[in-house]
Motif scaffolding. Structure first.
Motif, PDB file in Angstrom:
ATOM      1  N   PRO E  65       0.842  -1.195   0.000  1.00 50.62           N
ATOM      2  CA  PRO E  65       0.000   0.000   0.000  1.00 50.62           C
ATOM      3  C   PRO E  65       0.885   1.257   0.000  1.00 50.62           C
ATOM      4  O   PRO E  65       2.115   1.150   0.075  1.00 50.62           O
ATOM      5  CB  PRO E  65      -0.756  -0.131   1.312  1.00 50.62           C
ATOM      6  CG  PRO E  65       0.211  -0.834   2.213  1.00 50.62           C
ATOM      7  CD  PRO E  65       1.053  -1.721   1.348  1.00 50.62           C
ATOM      8  N   LEU E  66       0.231   2.420  -0.033  1.00 52.26           N
ATOM      9  CA  LEU E  66       1.007   3.655   0.002  1.00 52.26           C
ATOM     10  C   LEU E  66       1.705   3.800   1.344  1.00 52.26           C
ATOM     11  O   LEU E  66       2.843   4.230   1.423  1.00 52.26           O
ATOM     12  CB  LEU E  66       0.070   4.846  -0.232  1.00 52.26           C
ATOM     13  CG  LEU E  66      -0.683   4.814  -1.575  1.00 52.26           C
ATOM     14  CD1 LEU E  66      -1.662   5.987  -1.676  1.00 52.26           C
ATOM     15  CD2 LEU E  66       0.296   4.837  -2.743  1.00 52.26           C
ATOM     16  N   ALA E 119      -2.830   3.680  -9.026  1.00 47.55           N
ATOM     17  CA  ALA E 119      -3.663   3.897  -7.840  1.00 47.55           C
ATOM     18  C   ALA E 119      -5.106   4.117  -8.244  1.00 47.55           C
ATOM     19  O   ALA E 119      -6.037   3.567  -7.643  1.00 47.55           O
ATOM     20  CB  ALA E 119      -3.126   5.093  -7.053  1.00 47.55           C
ATOM     21  N   THR E 122      -6.556   0.859  -9.166  1.00 46.86           N
ATOM     22  CA  THR E 122      -6.832   0.030  -8.005  1.00 46.86           C
ATOM     23  C   THR E 122      -8.189   0.371  -7.418  1.00 46.86           C
ATOM     24  O   THR E 122      -8.991  -0.496  -7.084  1.00 46.86           O
ATOM     25  CB  THR E 122      -5.729   0.215  -6.938  1.00 46.86           C
ATOM     26  OG1 THR E 122      -4.479  -0.073  -7.531  1.00 46.86           O
ATOM     27  CG2 THR E 122      -5.962  -0.671  -5.748  1.00 46.86           C
ATOM     28  N   TRP E 123      -8.446   1.660  -7.329  1.00 44.24           N
ATOM     29  CA  TRP E 123      -9.752   2.108  -6.804  1.00 44.24           C
ATOM     30  C   TRP E 123     -10.884   1.631  -7.723  1.00 44.24           C
ATOM     31  O   TRP E 123     -11.876   1.074  -7.279  1.00 44.24           O
ATOM     32  CB  TRP E 123      -9.742   3.641  -6.688  1.00 44.24           C
ATOM     33  CG  TRP E 123     -11.100   4.229  -6.460  1.00 44.24           C
ATOM     34  CD1 TRP E 123     -11.869   4.091  -5.354  1.00 44.24           C
ATOM     35  CD2 TRP E 123     -11.851   5.034  -7.370  1.00 44.24           C
ATOM     36  NE1 TRP E 123     -13.053   4.760  -5.495  1.00 44.24           N
ATOM     37  CE2 TRP E 123     -13.064   5.356  -6.735  1.00 44.24           C
ATOM     38  CE3 TRP E 123     -11.594   5.538  -8.667  1.00 44.24           C
ATOM     39  CZ2 TRP E 123     -14.039   6.159  -7.346  1.00 44.24           C
ATOM     40  CZ3 TRP E 123     -12.554   6.331  -9.263  1.00 44.24           C
ATOM     41  CH2 TRP E 123     -13.774   6.628  -8.609  1.00 44.24           C
ATOM     42  N   PRO E 167      -8.386   4.397   2.214  1.00 40.41           N
ATOM     43  CA  PRO E 167      -8.057   3.907   0.879  1.00 40.41           C
ATOM     44  C   PRO E 167      -6.564   3.826   0.643  1.00 40.41           C
ATOM     45  O   PRO E 167      -5.823   4.762   0.970  1.00 40.41           O
ATOM     46  CB  PRO E 167      -8.685   4.959  -0.043  1.00 40.41           C
ATOM     47  CG  PRO E 167      -9.495   5.849   0.816  1.00 40.41           C
ATOM     48  CD  PRO E 167      -9.062   5.677   2.221  1.00 40.41           C
ATOM     49  N   LEU E 168      -6.126   2.711   0.092  1.00 39.41           N
ATOM     50  CA  LEU E 168      -4.745   2.482  -0.321  1.00 39.41           C
ATOM     51  C   LEU E 168      -3.751   2.518   0.834  1.00 39.41           C
ATOM     52  O   LEU E 168      -2.565   2.717   0.638  1.00 39.41           O
ATOM     53  CB  LEU E 168      -4.341   3.484  -1.406  1.00 39.41           C
ATOM     54  CG  LEU E 168      -5.228   3.451  -2.671  1.00 39.41           C
ATOM     55  CD1 LEU E 168      -4.794   4.536  -3.643  1.00 39.41           C
ATOM     56  CD2 LEU E 168      -5.150   2.084  -3.332  1.00 39.41           C
ATOM     57  N   ALA E 173      -5.356  -2.854   1.466  1.00 37.55           N
ATOM     58  CA  ALA E 173      -5.632  -2.094   0.246  1.00 37.55           C
ATOM     59  C   ALA E 173      -4.347  -1.705  -0.490  1.00 37.55           C
ATOM     60  O   ALA E 173      -4.037  -0.523  -0.635  1.00 37.55           O
ATOM     61  CB  ALA E 173      -6.458  -0.857   0.597  1.00 37.55           C
ATOM     62  N   LEU E 175      -1.543  -1.439  -3.698  1.00 39.73           N
ATOM     63  CA  LEU E 175      -1.609  -1.019  -5.093  1.00 39.73           C
ATOM     64  C   LEU E 175      -1.412  -2.224  -6.009  1.00 39.73           C
ATOM     65  O   LEU E 175      -0.482  -3.011  -5.808  1.00 39.73           O
ATOM     66  CB  LEU E 175      -0.460  -0.023  -5.337  1.00 39.73           C
ATOM     67  CG  LEU E 175      -0.798   1.323  -5.957  1.00 39.73           C
ATOM     68  CD1 LEU E 175      -1.872   2.005  -5.122  1.00 39.73           C
ATOM     69  CD2 LEU E 175       0.459   2.188  -6.026  1.00 39.73           C
TER      70      LEU E 175
END
Lengths: 336, 307, 334, 346, 569
Positions: E65-66, E119, E122-123, E167-168, E173, E175
């Motif tokens: 993830p981020l 990204a 991914t969403w 998110p992310l 969550a 990428l």
């Protein structure tokens, strides 16, 4: 014989259709849920979405027909393509997809076959190889010490649960003696003597646990069949011809005694493909048994349905083989 | 027949005062394994039945302070990891396991014999019944168990109470999934026996089919049925323990030998008594029953009996 | 080898005992007889009289335990069989002495071809190659009157009728040119027409091969037609022995007489009633000390219950084990 | 007890056929049949014994069982006291069963090894009688007396008896319902010579005492000669010859009968030595593929051309004798086979 | 027991750090192979279609993830430069947008660059209506994700997000690569077997061979952003077996380096650890083992209205009764017998992080039988002739259900005995996990249906913020036939004060301010008759002594820092 076989095969089709329907209905009725293993943090509406994406929103008969199409048409075509390299249609067929792993069930099964055949199959083979001489000797020397020993051996093999023997073996040979690994490495490729030795080492425990159980059962059948035949008149004839005891026993009696035993052995072959759920779990062999139980535990319906159905096909098929074998081995029986 | 002297009884090889069953019993008694089996099995049954009077500790009572105790006077087989007395549990578990074994065996025997006799006696039923047997061989046990538990648990619980309810379910499942071998064997024997002359004799007298089955066929397939029975008990005990291993089966406070063994397996090195006793109990029971079955088979086989 | 009329097989004082759970059963209690080359010896008696057991014990064909030879000697061409090693006995069995059993349905191994089963002793005892053995097997089948013998070698026993199977058994027994053939009720399970065929074959074979034959049966008619000498057995004993004509015309022993009386004839006038012998042969739990037939004998007197009669010669190679003399109707003067 | 044309026979069998179908192929189509009994006709007068002889596989036992309706006859009529029983079903068939009973070949196999003698003999009583427990017991005892079995054996099992005694048990069972007609299916074949005589004597005594009628199936010609009033000879499902015993044995008409009688050895070495024997070649052909024409022609020493083509009909030769053989066809007896004209016969 | 006091999660991490020697990463792949044992085998390599924690953790080696939570529960940037906050301008003042900046030069394992488009994809992937994405709740309220430039990602929410790190962020969550998954949108997602099992990622490893539910073979990612990491050239994740055998393979035989979730009876674990080959690691997150108390009547006689709000429970709505039940439990014993160092007695519903833990509730920590009996007496329940308390002719009898699991069954037995001692009759029932935790409306045995008086299970929440988790206790979340028995409020507890507190939380920003409201809500729950907290459970794993750098993490994947793992010499 041929017509008999054909007739039985024809009969097998409706039988298997009924079986597939019953298995499907049973699994559908069963209360397991494919989202049960998700962490509880996943909210119910997401679970519902997942269920829908798995096709659970469809009515029962649609799902059944879909599965039938996937199993009986798409998968065989796919296998055909794989083996022959042909392209049939656009190659874009819907396959039976496992809910748990989201990969084609047939691929999973193909992946699991080697270790199952190696461990469970070898155990069966070894079991048979132990059982036959054991049965022969204990029948020939009925009530002698060797018969008593064989009886005790087979009874122990039959009566001690595999999860107990398996664990005991691990504690002794892995933990205390550190001789054998407790984990079966499915990645191991046998390329040289060393890897072969490793393969042997990791197979010893699961194979012996299962072989003990198999040998126990089959040796009882063998003994009974031998006893049946030893009292037959033709044995006296063979002796009267001056044949040695060896040849009386190993040619005349054995051949006759093997007839029922071979069919029992054939009937047992499908159980190899059923895997050995408990033994596989203990030694982490991860064969078909583990696949099935993990499928059941995660309510992976396509997987369980396909596996059990293949199992049913094997049972029906080996029932047929057993009958045909009977006809081949026993010249008196000619099916028409 | 005026000059007919009183017919003398054919002396077999033996004194005249013996019946079929005394013959069987004679042979059985001389099967050392079988007799050892009978003695051991009787002892186990006795202990399990009379156990609560000999050892009146509540098997579910938890003595937290005495967790993982080794055998002592207070706990002859030690305690488990939350302090329950193993000996009391083994006795209690034995009652359940033996009852499971016995009842499941009865069910499987009943179904197996019925299917086997019908398939063997009535030609037209043969095909369909044997295919049903195939079906049952192919049925996956665990999903079936889950389905049946779901469908009938509450009904049975309401009717028989929670423990008896689940007991009936498990026994039913084990019974209903283990009759196939009996059916096959019985069918084979019936096929042979229905061609025997005494069955023809009964037909010529006008005996209807159902009485021919009851009077002539069933008693003569008794020996494979009896052997199936002994194997069936052993099988049911093992199956119940395997169910426990897979986490199905009885509730946790309802000890059975299989569950005790399963729960204790991880404690094998810490408190070995926890696995040794239930393990020994299962093995000895199954072993003794198997030996009894073996003895019965030999004793009931007329060819072997003659020796 | 032996050209003279001397006996090929000579048995004296043979005693065989079965160990059963009720105690030991004395099945053979001192049997003596001899078979010469080319001679047919008929052995008759009811079931349980020890006929088969005697012949089976000769070559160790009874399972031991429970059966055990406890006394006597068995001389084959002058050699003591009881002193032979198992290997030597095996080379006698099938090689020198052939056997034919009662039930041809069960006496052949159902899963091997007839050819295989005939070739087995040929290859073992005569050391022939496979091809030679096969040739010989085909000849033998032809000899016993099986048509299309060569092709039928590859058939299984169940593909033959009862009579044909018995011929196969005979071919097998004769495969190594035995000096003695022991036939244990070989035609009892067969139809009369088939029995007649078999008898024809045996007569022919005896003539051509000069085999000494021991023919066990309970059919007195059969014995009359085929045997040179007859031996009547009762309770493991030889009660009467002699040339066939003497046995039927000058019958000595009351048991033999009774046996003869029970048989209705196809040619003579119809009897009002059949004669019978009541009771069964006894099962002896010890060697007999009195005449074992005495309880069923209508001529029995004191001595019969006290003393077991020895075999008393009555001339012309005829002997009888009985205290009663049919000539006088009184006690024999021995 | 010879033929009395005025009297209706107790049993009249006409055109009895018993064919067992053979199925073949993937769809189990009917591919032919085993003609176990093919067009059989005879009758038995009350109180007489008809001997039925022939080699194994000739259909003797099937005939006996078909008459007792243990099989479903393919065709033909069976009349017992004038009543048609070939087509009876269910309850009506059950009701007629007490009239006719059977004694089996193997006394070992025909007695249920797990039942006591008493219950074996009582089984027909249970099925048909409404006797009280004590009456039933008394009847069993009476039957045991009648066949010469000691009453004290009532609670024993069959395996405790000798062969002859077992056969007595079988006879007692057959007698339990006071039948008129008994099929004796090789009742002495499995017994020792001395015992055979006992059983035959018993059967004769019972016939005298109870006025029984026997169909006595046997391959032992000397016994048949002793017990039967008339004899029927069967070959491959068909009747070869039928006639009064004395006449038939003294002068057999059919070559098959002749061969059968000549094959019986007699316990007289002199007679044996001088006797002329007819030895038949080969075995009985399979009833699934019976030879064309006269079924016996493949083994007949007197075969001639017509035998291979034409099925011989049963010819009445007078004195109650009938024979199915072209040799005895008077209409062609003067015509030698070389000048035989087809169709001249019947 | 001793062990538990000696080794807490943090202490172990420290221990490894010190005994492991100086972490000197000479080069990537120098330390050979690391063997990981997951007794629940890995089924798939993407958490978006995942079936559980084990898949998520396995995937965390490959896709990232981020930002992640570290072992302390703090956010740590992974693919981004830093964590956006209102202070640094990354989060807009109105709490409606958050902007992430990717690190420079990030590459996928196939060598292509990572961009903001991935990204965005991914969403799109997870929120596709037909995709059945398991992590869709991580993207709840997101109205848009856009690529401002190739390295800048802007996420827009439909409502103000006081805690915008859903998110992310975190292992749930990560990428995924647009190029690889482009054809796997929506209904096609499950069919992309190759992508789902061999995902291209940015993590320290990449998949070489994948055998579903058996073994995953991985190798070091050649394009990993730190050229000296990971220390291991290959990694193997083996599946199968059970927790005890997994622990044995690490602690006793040393065949494997790391075993996940070795939740076994503590004394067995202690005995295994005594072999000296490895150590037990634990870390505490938010997982709470609790008893849910049914506020509605589960009497089968009620038929379709069974366990619905139409019929309040006859006695379990009485706070005194439930408090008495809670007092009768000795939580220390439960910990000792069942959890060892992976458990702590607690009376709180929110047990972590420390900031959010209520200091007001420790009355239940000590067993008090007398107190419990007194409470029941006060409530009017008097002991009957058979030792079971009665009131108005009704027996104090409880049906107590949970999933099948040996630790839970031991706890059931203990609690049954304690409750018996205060005069409560108990019937136990255990249900197969796949049924109990499944939400099949057709089954009577799900935890949502709650056809029992009391049920025991554990639950937790992702990350550190419990807003959504607490949201399950609102009146609207009560399961019933009208909602197909869905809804998180299994106890069917409805309280206006609590609903108000939750509304307040939705508007509160700032960790301290939120903590205050959270504690208020927590206290409302635990003082209600709807729940009896039992044990605060931690994660428990085992590692061999030679494996260094492991930092046990309860807030994210346990393998979150696998790039830093190395072989101690």
């Amino acid at each position: 014989m041929l017509t008999y076989t054909l007739r039985r095969l024809l009969f097998a089709i409706p039988t298997l259709l009924v079986i597939s329907f019953i298995i499907f209905a049973l699994l559908d009725l069963s209360p397991g849920d494919p989202t049960a293993n998700l962490p509880m943090t996943i909210p119910p509406e997401v679970r519902e979405k997942i269920r829908e994406s798995l096709g659970l929103g469809q009515p029962f008969h649609i799902r059944y027909l879909l599965w039938m199409q996937q199993f009986f048409i798409n998968e065989p075509l796919n296998l055909l393509e794989k083996w022959t390299g042909w392209t049939i249609g656009d190659g874009n067929r819907l396959r039976v997809i496992s809910w748990q792993t989201r990969s084609p069930v047939v691929d999973l099964i193909v992946q699991r076959l080697p270790q199952t055949l190696w461990v469970v199959g070898l155990a069966y083979l070894i079991g048979v190889l132990i059982a036959i001489p054991l049965g022969v000797i204990s029948a020939y020397r009925q009530y002698s010490w060797i018969d008593q020993f064989a009886t005790l051996f087979s009874m122990i093999g039959f009566s001690v649960p595999t999860f107990f023997t398996g664990l005991a073996l691990i504690v002794i040979f892995s933990v205390k003696l550190q001789w054998l690994p407790t984990i079966y490495d499915t990645n191991l490729r046998v390329t040289d003597a060393h890897t072969f030795w490793l393969q042997i080492k990791q197979m010893i425990m699961p194979v012996s646990v299962l072989a003990l159980y198999n040998a126990a059962q089959i040796s009882r059948y063998m003994r009974a069949a031998m006893l049946d035949n030893l009292s037959q008149d033709y044995v006296r004839t063979a002796r009267a011809k001056g044949m040695s005891e060896r040849s009386v026993l190993l040619v005349h009696v054995l051949r006759n005694s093997l007839i029922p035993v071979v069919t029992v052995i054939a009937l047992g072959v499908p159980t190899i493909f059923g895997g050995a759920i408990i033994t596989e779990q203990i030694f982490r062999v991860n064969g078909l048994g583990q696949l099935l139980i993990s499928g059941i535990q995660s309510a992976d319906m396509p997987l369980v349905q396909t596996l059990t159905f293949i199992f049913a096909v094997l049972i029906v098929f080996f029932n047929l083989i057993a009958d045909v074998l009977y006809g081949i081995l026993d010249p008196r029986i000619r099916y028409d | 027949m005026t000059d007919a002297a009183a017919p003398t009884v054919a002396s077999g090889i033996d004194t005249p005062e013996h019946s079929l069953w005394s013959d069987v019993w004679y042979q059985f008694r001389h099967h050392r394994g079988a007799m050892a089996g009978v003695v051991i099995f009787a002892l186990i049954v006795l202990l399990v039945i009379a156990g609560p009077w000999i050892w009146n500790t509540d098997p579910t009572y938890i003595d937290v302070k005495a967790r993982n105790a080794w055998p002592s006077f207070a706990h002859p087989m030690g305690t488990d990891n939350i302090g329950r007395d193993i000996f009391a549990q083994v006795i209690q578990g034995g009652r359940v396991s033996l009852l499971v074994g016995f009842t499941a065996m009865l069910i499987s025997l009943l179904v197996g014999t019925l299917v086997g006799v019908l398939a063997g006696y009535y030609r037209r039923l043969d095909g369909i019944l044997m295919r049903v047997t195939d079906l049952f061989l192919a049925l996956p046990l665990l999903p079936l168990l889950l389905v049946v538990i779901m469908l009938f648990r509450d009904t049975l619980r309401a009717a028989f109470g929670p423990e008896t309810g689940i007991f009936l379910l498990i026994v039913f499942i084990i019974g209903i999934t283990s009759w196939m071998n009996t059916a096959r064997i019985v069918r084979g024997d019936v096929l042979g026996i229905k061609e025997r002359e005494f069955v023809v004799a009964a037909k010529s007298v006008g005996t209807p089919s159902r009485r021919i089955i009851l009077r002539h066929i069933l008693p003569n397939v008794l020996s494979p049925i009896m052997v199936s029975a002994t194997l069936g008990i052993a099988n049911a005990i093992i199956t119940e323990s395997a169910l426990s291993f897979l986490g199905l089966g009885f509730p946790s406070d309802f000890p059975t030998w299989g569950r005790l063994l399963f729960d204790g397996a991880n404690f094998m090195t810490l408190t070995p008594a926890r696995v040794i006793w239930p393990g020994l109990a299962i093995s000895m029971t199954v072993l003794s029953i198997n030996f009894i079955g073996d003895g019965l088979r030999d004793a009931l086989d007329p060819r072997i009996r003659g020796r | 080898m032996l050209d003279g009329p001397g006996p090929v097989l000579e048995v004296s004082g043979l005693r065989t005992v079965f160990a059963t759970r009720g105690g030991s059963v004395h099945a053979v209690n001192g049997v003596s007889f001899a078979v010469a080359e080319g001679e047919i010896l008929g052995v008759v008696g009811e079931s349980g009289s020890g006929k088969s057991v005697t012949m089976m014990s000769l070559m160790g064909l009874l399972p031991s335990p429970p059966a055990e030879i406890v006394g006597g000697s068995i001389l084959y061409q002058g050699r003591e069989v009881r002193d032979m090693s198992p290997r030597e006995i095996r080379s006698l069995r099938g090689g020198e002495i052939g056997f034919v059993f009662q039930d041809p349905m069960t006496s052949l191994n159902p899963v091997f071809t007839v050819g295989f089963q005939i070739m087995e002793p040929i290859r073992k005892h005569m050391g022939l190659s496979k091809a030679a053995a096969r040739r010989r097997a085909a000849e033998l089948l032809a000899l016993v009157g099986i048509p299309d013998a060569r092709a039928r070698l590859d058939d299984y026993p169940h593909q033959f009728s009862g009579g044909m199977r018995q011929r196969v058994m005979i071919a097998m027994a004769l495969s190594c040119d035995p000096k003695v053939l022991i036939a244990d009720e070989p035609t009892t399970a067969l139809d009369v027409t088939i029995q007649a065929q078999i008898l024809e074959i045996v007569r022919e074979l005896r003539r051509r091969l000069g085999t000494g034959i021991v023919w066990i049966t309970h059919d007195l008619g059969l014995v009359a037609g085929i045997a040179d000498r007859v031996m009547v057995m009762y309770a493991g004993l030889v009660v009467e022995q002699g040339p066939v004509a003497a046995i039927f015309s000058r019958t000595q022993h009351p048991y033999t007489r009774a046996l003869l009386a029970t048989v209705p004839s196809v040619t003579e006038g119809r009897q009002a009633r059949l004669r019978t012998i009541e009771g069964q042969p006894p099962i002896l739990m010890a060697a007999p000390v009195s005449c074992p037939f005495a309880p069923r004998c209508r001529h029995a007197f004191d001595r019969c219950h006290r003393e077991n009669p020895p075999r008393i010669p009555v001339g012309n190679g005829h002997d009888v084990a009985c205290w009663w003399d049919p000539a006088t109707g009184g006690a024999r003067d021995v | 007890m010879f033929d009395d044309p005025a009297r209706e026979p107790l049993l009249r069998v006409e055109g009895l056929k018993m064919h067992f179908p053979i199925y073949r192929g993937v769809f189990r189509r009917r591919a032919g049949e085993v003609r176990a009994v093919d067009d059989l006709s005879f009758e038995i007068t009350a109180g007489e014994t008809l001997g039925l002889v022939g080699e194994s596989g000739c259909g003797k036992s099937t005939t006996g069982r078909a008459i007792l309706r243990l099989y479903e006859p393919t065709a033909g009529s069976i009349r017992l006291e004038g009543r048609e029983i070939a087509t009876l079903e269910g309850g009506a068939l059950r009701a007629i069963r007490p009239e006719m009973q059977m004694i089996f070949q193997d006394p070992q196999a025909s007695l249920n090894p797990r039942m006591t003698v008493g219950s074996i003999i009582a089984e027909p009583l249970d099925e048909h009688g409404r006797l009280s427990r004590s009456a039933r017991r008394a009847r069993v005892m009476a039957l045991m007396d009648a066949v010469g079995l000691n009453r004290s054996f009532v609670n024993r099992y069959p395996h405790e008896f000798s062969g002859g005694q077992r056969q007595r048990i079988g006879i007692a069972r057959a007698l339990a319902l006071n039948p008129k007609f008994i099929v004796c299916d090789e009742p002495i074949a499995a017994l020792d010579v001395s015992i055979q005589a006992q059983v035959v004597n018993l059967l004769e005594d019972l016939q005298d005492r109870l006025g029984l009628t026997y169909l006595f199936i046997s391959h032992d010609l000397s016994m048949v000669r002793h017990i039967a009033d008339r004899v029927a000879v069967m070959y491959l499902g068909r009747l070869a010859e039928i006639g009064p015993t004395q006449a038939l044995f003294a002068r057999p008409l059919h070559p098959y009968t002749e061969a059968l009688i000549s094959a019986v050895p007699s316990p007289d070495p002199d007679a044996e030595a001088g006797r002329k024997r007819i030895i038949l070649k080969g075995d009985v052909p399979s009833p699934a593929k019976p030879p064309a024409g006269c079924v016996f022609h493949t083994r007949c020493p007197k075969v001639f051309d017509r035998c291979r083509k034409e099925v011989p009909q049963l010819l009445d030769k007078g004195d109650g004798r009938r024979v199915a053989c072209h040799l005895h066809d008077d209409s062609v007896v003067h015509v030698r086979e070389d000048v035989a004209e087809p169709g001249a016969a019947i | 027991m001793k062990l538990r006091h000696l080794l807490t999660g943090a202490a172990i991490a420290a221990l490894i750090a010190t005994t492991g020697g100086a972490p000197a990463f000479a080069e990537r792949g120098a330390d050979g192979q690391v063997n990981l044992l997951y007794w629940q085998a890995v089924s798939i390599m993407t958490p978006y279609l995942s079936n559980g924690t084990k898949d998520l953790q396995a995937a965390s080696l490959v896709i990232e993830p981020l930002a992640r939570y570290n072992e302390k529960g703090d956010l740590e940037p992974f693919l981004v430069e830093d964590i956006p906050t209102v202070e640094n301008g990354g989060v807009s003042k109105d709490l409606l947008t958050i902007t992430w900046k990717l690190k420079e030069g990030l590459l996928w394992s196939d060598g292509t660059p990572v961009t903001a488009d991935d990204a965005v994809f991914t969403w799109q992937y997870c929120t596709h209506p037909d995709g059945g994405c398991a992590q869709i709740s991580n993207f709840s309220d997101v109205t848009n994700v856009e690529a401002v430039d190739p390295r800048t990602i802007r996420i827009t929410f439909g409502v103000p997000k006081p805690f915008p790190y859903g998110p992310l962020v975190g292992g749930q969550a990560p990428l995924i690569q647009k190029a690889q998954f482009a054809d796997c949108l929506g209904p096609k997602a499950p069919e992309c077997t190759k992508a789902n099992t061999y995902p291209i990622g940015t993590g320290p490893f990449r998949v070489v061979d994948f055998k579903a539910n058996d073994v995953v073979t991985l190798e070091a990612n050649p394009n990993y952003r730190d050229p000296s990491k990971p220390a291991f050239a290959t990694a193997v994740i083996k599946g199968g077996g059970d927790p005890a055998s997994a622990a044995r393979s690490v602690l006793e035989t040393g065949e494997y380096d790391f075993a996940w979730n070795t939740q076994v009876e503590p004394e067995i674990l202690a005995q295994m650890a005594a072999a000296g080959k490895g150590q037990i690691l634990s870390a505490f997150g938010t997982l709470l083992e609790r008893l849910q108390v049914n506020q509605t009547d589960p009497d089968p006689a009620l038929g379709a209205e069974r366990s619905t709000v139409a019929h309040p429970h006859p006695f379990l709505t009485d706070e005194r009764v439930v408090k008495a039940l809670s007092l009768a439990i000795d939580r220390e014993i439960l910990v000792e017998t069942g959890y060892g160092e992976a458990g702590r007695a607690t009376c709180n519903f929110i047990p972590a992080p420390d900031l959010n833990v209520s200091p007001n509730n420790d009355w239940c920590l000590k067993q008090d039988m007398e107190g419990a009996k007194k409470l029941l007496d006060e409530a009017g329940w008097t002991e009957g002739s058979d030792g079971v308390r009665e009131k108005d002719g009704r027996k104090l009898s409880i049906l107590y259900q949970t999933s099948t699991n040996s630790v839970r069954q031991a706890a059931q037995a203990l609690i049954k005995q304690w409750w018996n001692e205060i005069g409560v009759e108990v019937e136990l029932r255990n249900i197969d996990g796949s049924v109990f935790f499944g939400s099949d409306p057709g089954s009577p045995d799900t935890l949502q249906k709650f056809f029992a008086d009391v049920e025991m299970y554990a639950n937790e929440f992702d990350g550190t913020d419990p807003e959504k988790y607490l949201g399950e206790w609102t009146c609207g979340e009560i399961p019933g036939p009208d909602t197909q028995w869905q809804g998180g409020n299994t106890s069917r507890w409805c309280n206006a004060d609590f609903d108000a507190a939750l509304a307040e939380l939705a508007k509160t920003a700032g960790l301290d301010g939120r903590a205050k409201v959270i504690i208020k809500a927590n206290d409302l729950i635990v003082n209600s008759p709807a729940v009896i907290p039992l044990v605060h459970r931690g994660r428990l794993s085992a590692a061999v002594n030679s494996l260094a750098g492991v930092k046990m993490n309860a807030w994210d994947s346990e393998l979150w820092n696998a790039a830093d793992w190395y072989r101690a010499k």
